[in-house]
Design an enzyme around this catalytic site. Structure first.
Site, PDB file in Angstrom:
ATOM      1  N   THR A   1      -2.663  -6.222   6.048  1.00 28.81           N
ATOM      2  CA  THR A   1      -3.742  -5.542   5.324  1.00 28.81           C
ATOM      3  C   THR A   1      -4.988  -5.614   6.183  1.00 28.81           C
ATOM      4  O   THR A   1      -5.546  -6.697   6.402  1.00 28.81           O
ATOM      5  CB  THR A   1      -4.002  -6.191   3.952  1.00 28.81           C
TER       6      THR A   1
ATOM      7  N   LYS B   1      -3.757  -0.431  -1.485  1.00 26.98           N
ATOM      8  CA  LYS B   1      -3.758  -1.898  -1.425  1.00 26.98           C
ATOM      9  C   LYS B   1      -5.122  -2.448  -1.799  1.00 26.98           C
ATOM     10  O   LYS B   1      -5.242  -3.401  -2.579  1.00 26.98           O
ATOM     11  CB  LYS B   1      -3.343  -2.358  -0.028  1.00 26.98           C
TER      12      LYS B   1
END
Lengths: 59, 235
Positions: B92, B167
């Site tokens: 991420t 996300k």
């Protein structure tokens, strides 16, 4: 959970600024995580966040 | 399938183990020795350097902490990139940095996906992670056998960067839940309400959410109550 939450919130806040998307709660949580980290509450984001809020509430 | 795995952290090591269990030929590398040895003990091959891992693999999965880590990994992997390979970034990072990696990797002929994860270390151990994929649908179809062993839900969100947006949406939602949970427990505690009763009500009311459930009793709610054996782990 570790301090990955702080890192991910920095990404969200940064992207939202570029996208002009308003983020209110993320900003507050990010600052509370800094406060928790400063108070050395450990690397668990969730419980350290809880500790900071409880302390602010005098519990 | 020959699958490479770069980054054997708290998420990466269990993910790599699932790939081995799924009978892929798994070649790994990581920043420190310990996780590599653990992966090798589980049946993976120590690939040595990043480019050697990519060279040995059809699909290489990257799972590292931040933007600069992904850039460094891909810099090191460059000599091995070319046609016939797929790289999947499960990290991420900054969505714009991720889009730039899509561009520079696909320019080599290697196909690229971003697949940030949700589910935490519990999801990684159980092989039930959610993958929110950005990139080409055809590339996802080709990479699927290397993703399914550790995934419960795989969603093709859209083009490059889109997986990361989703996300970050998830993270901001969960952060808001964490804060509200902390506020509610503080208010209840100040008023002398039994936090276990609060938990029992909230989990059957409109305030129910993942943070309430995963924080139950072991953390924010009842820090002085002995931890229950099931359902107490955060994701």
């Amino acid at each position: 959970m570790t301090d990955l939450m702080a890192k991910d919130l920095d990404l969200a806040i940064g992207f939202a600024a570029r996208a002009d998307a308003p983020l209110f709660t993320s900003g507050i949580v990010r600052q509370l995580l800094s406060a928790a980290s400063g108070a050395v509450y450990g690397r668990d984001d969730f419980s350290s966040l809880g500790k900071v809020v409880r302390q602010l509430g005098g519990v | 399938m020959r699958v490479g795995f770069i980054g054997l952290g708290a998420m990466g090591l269990p993910m790599a183990r699932h790939l081995v269990d799924a009978r892929h030929d798994v070649t790994v590398t990581s920043r420190s020795r310990g996780p590599i040895d653990a992966a090798v003990a589980a049946g993976a091959i120590d690939g040595g350097t990043h480019d050697e891992v990519v060279r040995a693999s059809e699909v290489t999965i990257v799972c590292v902490p931040g933007s600069s880590d992904v850039v460094d990994v891909l810099d090191a992997a460059m000599p091995a990139l070319g046609a016939g390979k797929i790289v999947v970034d499960a990290s991420t990072i900054d969505p714009d940095v991720e889009r730039a990696q899509h561009e520079r990797v696909t320019a080599t002929g290697t196909r690229y996906l971003e697949a940030p994860l949700s589910g935490g270390t519990v999801g990684a151990e159980q092989g039930t992670l959610t993958l929110m994929v950005g990139g080409d649908a055809g590339v996802l179809a080709a990479a699927r056998p290397a993703l399914e062993p550790f995934a419960g839900t795989i969603v093709h969100v859209g083009g490059p960067g889109s997986g990361h947006i989703v996300k970050l949406c998830n993270q901001l939602l969960y952060a808001a839940q964490m804060l509200a949970t902390a506020e509610a427990t503080t208010m209840a505690a100040k008023a002398g309400v039994d936090l276990r009763k609060l938990h029992q009500v909230i989990t059957h009311s409109t305030g129910d959410c993942n943070a309430i459930r995963t924080a139950s009793c072991s953390r924010v709610w009842c820090p002085t109550v002995r931890r229950r054996t099931t359902g107490d782990r955060a994701s």
